[in-house]
Write a protein that holds these residues in place. Structure first.
Motif, PDB file in Angstrom:
ATOM      1  N   ILE A 170      22.620  12.950  -2.006  1.00  0.00           N
ATOM      2  CA  ILE A 170      21.664  13.260  -3.078  1.00  0.00           C
ATOM      3  C   ILE A 170      21.608  12.108  -4.069  1.00  0.00           C
ATOM      4  O   ILE A 170      20.529  11.703  -4.516  1.00  0.00           O
ATOM      5  N   GLN A 171      22.769  11.563  -4.402  1.00  0.00           N
ATOM      6  CA  GLN A 171      22.822  10.434  -5.332  1.00  0.00           C
ATOM      7  C   GLN A 171      22.036   9.245  -4.791  1.00  0.00           C
ATOM      8  O   GLN A 171      21.307   8.580  -5.552  1.00  0.00           O
ATOM      9  N   ASP A 172      22.153   8.980  -3.491  1.00  0.00           N
ATOM     10  CA  ASP A 172      21.385   7.895  -2.881  1.00  0.00           C
ATOM     11  C   ASP A 172      19.888   8.123  -3.083  1.00  0.00           C
ATOM     12  O   ASP A 172      19.149   7.193  -3.426  1.00  0.00           O
ATOM     13  N   TRP A 173      19.456   9.351  -2.844  1.00  0.00           N
ATOM     14  CA  TRP A 173      18.028   9.653  -2.949  1.00  0.00           C
ATOM     15  C   TRP A 173      17.546   9.629  -4.386  1.00  0.00           C
ATOM     16  O   TRP A 173      16.415   9.218  -4.657  1.00  0.00           O
ATOM     17  N   LEU A 174      18.382  10.034  -5.320  1.00  0.00           N
ATOM     18  CA  LEU A 174      18.010   9.936  -6.727  1.00  0.00           C
ATOM     19  C   LEU A 174      17.827   8.484  -7.144  1.00  0.00           C
ATOM     20  O   LEU A 174      16.858   8.129  -7.829  1.00  0.00           O
ATOM     21  N   ARG A 175      18.754   7.630  -6.730  1.00  0.00           N
ATOM     22  CA  ARG A 175      18.661   6.213  -7.072  1.00  0.00           C
ATOM     23  C   ARG A 175      17.422   5.587  -6.451  1.00  0.00           C
ATOM     24  O   ARG A 175      16.655   4.881  -7.114  1.00  0.00           O
ATOM     25  N   TRP A 176      17.183   5.856  -5.156  1.00  0.00           N
ATOM     26  CA  TRP A 176      16.047   5.277  -4.439  1.00  0.00           C
ATOM     27  C   TRP A 176      14.725   5.773  -5.019  1.00  0.00           C
ATOM     28  O   TRP A 176      13.788   4.991  -5.217  1.00  0.00           O
ATOM     29  N   THR A 177      14.663   7.054  -5.312  1.00  0.00           N
ATOM     30  CA  THR A 177      13.435   7.631  -5.879  1.00  0.00           C
ATOM     31  C   THR A 177      13.136   7.015  -7.237  1.00  0.00           C
ATOM     32  O   THR A 177      11.980   6.686  -7.545  1.00  0.00           O
ATOM     33  N   THR A 178      14.159   6.835  -8.048  1.00  0.00           N
ATOM     34  CA  THR A 178      13.982   6.186  -9.346  1.00  0.00           C
ATOM     35  C   THR A 178      13.404   4.791  -9.163  1.00  0.00           C
ATOM     36  O   THR A 178      12.457   4.391  -9.870  1.00  0.00           O
ATOM     37  N   SER A 179      13.934   4.036  -8.218  1.00  0.00           N
ATOM     38  CA  SER A 179      13.440   2.677  -7.964  1.00  0.00           C
ATOM     39  C   SER A 179      11.980   2.694  -7.511  1.00  0.00           C
ATOM     40  O   SER A 179      11.180   1.839  -7.917  1.00  0.00           O
ATOM     41  N   GLN A 180      11.642   3.659  -6.668  1.00  0.00           N
ATOM     42  CA  GLN A 180      10.254   3.766  -6.202  1.00  0.00           C
ATOM     43  C   GLN A 180       9.317   4.066  -7.369  1.00  0.00           C
ATOM     44  O   GLN A 180       8.235   3.475  -7.486  1.00  0.00           O
ATOM     45  N   PHE A 181       9.723   4.969  -8.246  1.00  0.00           N
ATOM     46  CA  PHE A 181       8.884   5.332  -9.390  1.00  0.00           C
ATOM     47  C   PHE A 181       8.654   4.122 -10.297  1.00  0.00           C
ATOM     48  O   PHE A 181       7.546   3.911 -10.794  1.00  0.00           O
ATOM     49  N   VAL A 182       9.697   3.329 -10.508  1.00  0.00           N
ATOM     50  CA  VAL A 182       9.560   2.152 -11.358  1.00  0.00           C
ATOM     51  C   VAL A 182       8.658   1.107 -10.701  1.00  0.00           C
ATOM     52  O   VAL A 182       7.732   0.566 -11.334  1.00  0.00           O
ATOM     53  N   SER A 183       8.893   0.823  -9.438  1.00  0.00           N
ATOM     54  CA  SER A 183       8.147  -0.237  -8.770  1.00  0.00           C
ATOM     55  C   SER A 183       6.675   0.107  -8.592  1.00  0.00           C
ATOM     56  O   SER A 183       5.825  -0.790  -8.500  1.00  0.00           O
ATOM     57  N   HIS A 184       6.351   1.399  -8.562  1.00  0.00           N
ATOM     58  CA  HIS A 184       4.957   1.809  -8.405  1.00  0.00           C
ATOM     59  C   HIS A 184       4.258   2.042  -9.740  1.00  0.00           C
ATOM     60  O   HIS A 184       3.092   2.433  -9.764  1.00  0.00           O
TER      61      HIS A 184
END
Length: 311
Positions: free
Chosen positions: A21-35
């Protein structure tokens, strides 16, 4: 649609390399920022936005224990989660519409695209029982929530004023369907009543100790500049003429006859407060300040309404 998309290759990499879950939270955060997403429907940053999406989709509470963040996800869970992340990133759909859940005044509410997403500073006023403008000793037995939408304000009012009946009015039948879902889920069908009404048309002759109005107030210029996320919300709940005050004008002209002698009116007009100053330069509005942020809310008593608007 965003120019940057989550391609099948990116998704497949996420499925294989993101485990917890932590991996997905980190990755999702990065996606939101980059988009380059806009945050303003319950959160104000990418991390909180990721939490508000990922945990509910996994049927977990927002305050899930920290140790649970190391739990691994199944591929089925990852695929389901990815579909919602794509919806947020590429369609710019606000998270509450994806999860059908929003919070207001510490209470959960069902929302979908028939209603605006709760975000009003009225939550702070309700928590404080509108003090000092409504005295603790002042009886409040009838409340009107104008332009109720999801009925979040009406339900929060009923929870804070336990002896009051709350009429929750809205011009939109679609919005009232959502309001009734929330009234039922909060088991307040004996005290909160969803009523179809164009401003005061549905409550003729009724008088209230407190009227709380959160009408549409976005002016034409701001409507043109709204981030994509806002275009998922019903325009009827946002737009109100060139200066954003079409509905507010009617409220101010008619509110006095629907207030008890000690009654008070609170109205949110957001950024259109600048137009209020130009339109009513001498009006006795009390503009409120908020510890938690927010602006564009004023208070006016029945006596002041009568003296300024009805003479």
């Amino acid at each position: 649609m965003s120019e940057l998309q989550i391609t099948e290759e990116i998704a497949e990499e996420a499925y294989s390399e993101l485990l917890t879950i932590q991996d997905w939270l980190r990755w999702t955060t990065s996606q939101f920022v980059s988009h380059g997403l806009f945050f303003g429907h319950g959160t104000d940053n990418a991390w909180d936005e990721a939490v508000s999406l990922v945990l509910p989709i996994l049927n977990l509470p927002l305050d899930a224990p920290t140790e649970l963040m190391q739990a691994k996800l199944t591929r089925t869970e990852k695929i389901r989660l990815m579909s919602y992340i794509v919806g947020r990133v590429e369609d710019r759909t606000p998270v509450p519409y994806l999860t059908n859940q929003a919070w207001f005044a510490g209470l959960p509410f069902y929302v979908d695209e028939r209603v605006l997403i709760p975000r009003s500073p009225f939550a702070e006023l309700i928590d404080n029982r509108f003090a000092p403008w409504v005295a603790e000793s002042q009886p409040v037995t009838r409340i009107l929530d104008m332009c109720t939408g999801s009925a979040c304000i009406a339900i929060a009012l009923a929870n804070k004023f336990e002896d009051a009946q709350v009429d929750a009015v809205d011009i939109s039948y679609d919005a009232l369907e959502v309001a009734n879902i929330n009234i039922s889920e909060h088991m307040l069908y004996d005290r909160v009543f969803a009523i179809q009404s164009d401003v005061f048309s549905g409550v003729p002759g009724q008088k209230y100790d407190l009227i709380v109005a959160n009408p549409p107030y976005v002016d034409a210029e701001d409507m043109e500049d709204l981030p994509d996320e806002f275009h998922h919300e019903p325009e009827l709940g946002l737009s109100s003429g060139d200066d954003g005050l079409d509905v507010t004008r009617t409220i101010l002209l008619e509110a006095a006859e629907h207030l008890t002698e000690q009654g008070v009116l609170f109205v949110e007009v957001g950024n259109s407060m600048v137009h209020m100053d130009a339109l009513y330069p001498e009006a006795p509005f009390t503009w409120l300040e908020f510890e938690r942020g927010g602006l564009g809310v004023f208070m006016i008593s029945k006596q002041q309404l009568v003296e300024y608007f009805n003479n």
